[in-house]
Design an enzyme around this catalytic site. Structure first.
Site, mmCIF file in Angstrom:
data_model
loop_
_atom_site.group_PDB
_atom_site.id
_atom_site.type_symbol
_atom_site.label_atom_id
_atom_site.label_comp_id
_atom_site.label_asym_id
_atom_site.label_seq_id
_atom_site.Cartn_x
_atom_site.Cartn_y
_atom_site.Cartn_z
ATOM 1 N N THR A 124 0.842 -1.274 0.058
ATOM 2 C CA THR A 124 0.204 0.113 -0.033
ATOM 3 C C THR A 124 1.107 1.248 0.420
ATOM 4 O O THR A 124 1.863 1.476 0.099
ATOM 5 C CB THR A 124 -1.163 -0.218 1.374
ATOM 6 O OG1 THR A 124 -1.977 0.786 1.320
ATOM 7 C CG2 THR A 124 -0.056 0.876 2.434
ATOM 8 N N LYS A 159 -8.001 2.462 4.185
ATOM 9 C CA LYS A 159 -6.869 2.543 4.742
ATOM 10 C C LYS A 159 -6.023 4.045 5.722
ATOM 11 O O LYS A 159 -5.358 3.602 6.223
ATOM 12 C CB LYS A 159 -5.581 2.027 4.090
ATOM 13 C CG LYS A 159 -5.794 1.078 3.474
ATOM 14 C CD LYS A 159 -4.906 1.070 2.605
ATOM 15 C CE LYS A 159 -5.028 0.058 1.066
ATOM 16 N NZ LYS A 159 -4.306 -0.654 0.375
ATOM 17 N N GLY A 169 -3.406 6.577 9.275
ATOM 18 C CA GLY A 169 -3.133 5.687 8.728
ATOM 19 C C GLY A 169 -2.125 4.536 8.187
ATOM 20 O O GLY A 169 -1.569 4.128 9.646
ATOM 21 N N SER A 227 4.463 0.187 0.022
ATOM 22 C CA SER A 227 5.639 0.210 -1.078
ATOM 23 C C SER A 227 5.577 1.189 -2.351
ATOM 24 O O SER A 227 7.454 1.392 -2.576
ATOM 25 C CB SER A 227 5.065 -1.480 -1.905
ATOM 26 O OG SER A 227 3.499 -0.733 -2.109
#
Length: 181
Positions: free
Chosen positions: A10, A42, A54, A133
């Site tokens: 994410t 998220k 988050g 990522s």
């Protein structure tokens, strides 16, 4: 399916500019190399909409951490720094919590933190935080946009995430944003 780290699936970016705070997250949920969901949320506001948070990592683990963090914010009456320190201590020392695989980003009007289960608490100098990522891509884009554009915090967070989604295969362009004014 390939066994990948759960931390990398994410991208979350938090930006502070001109007294405003914005956090954006992509919506992709991946299991290995398969996209399972496009529009997951998220990020969320807590503590009377004065703190935004988050996560990146395993969803069930992150939800557990959200609950723990929210209770710490209540316990310490919205003192973000104290809540973060106490969460990190508990996360690192508790036998069950220390197995959770997630990272949290938390922000209020004054502070921005990345919190990990190893006890790491990072408060960046520039108030811009990113995890996941595509975090490095979003962070670089946000820093450039803060320095070289007139965009507000919300627009910078969105555009930074959009740029990351064009580079990182584990980040999509289904963006949700929360703003603290």
């Amino acid at each position: 399916m390939t066994n990948r780290s759960k931390f990398s699936g994410t991208t979350i970016i938090g930006v502070r500019k001109d007294g405003k705070v914005a956090m954006a997250g992509d919506g992709q949920v991946s299991l290995g190399e398969t996209v399972m969901k496009q529009r997951a949320k998220k990020i969320r506001k807590i503590y009377g909409d004065r703190i935004v948070t988050g996560f990146a990592g395993a969803s069930a683990d992150a939800l557990t951490l959200f609950e723990k963090f929210e209770s710490k914010c209540e316990q310490y009456k919205g003192n973000l720094t104290r809540a973060v320190v106490e969460l990190a201590k508990e996360w690192r020392t508790d036998k069950i919590l220390r197995r959770l695989e997630a990272l949290l980003v938390v922000m209020d009007k004054d502070h921005s933190f990345v919190v990990s289960g190893t006890g790491e608490i990072i408060e960046p100098d520039d108030g811009i935080v990113a995890i996941g990522s595509g975090g490095g891509f979003a962070l670089a884009a946000a820093r450039a946009l803060v320095k070289y554009s007139d965009l507000d915090a919300r627009a910078i967070a969105e555009e930074s995430l959009r740029i990351a989604s064009q580079i990182c295969i584990y980040t999509n362009d289904q963006i949700s944003v929360e703003v603290l004014e």
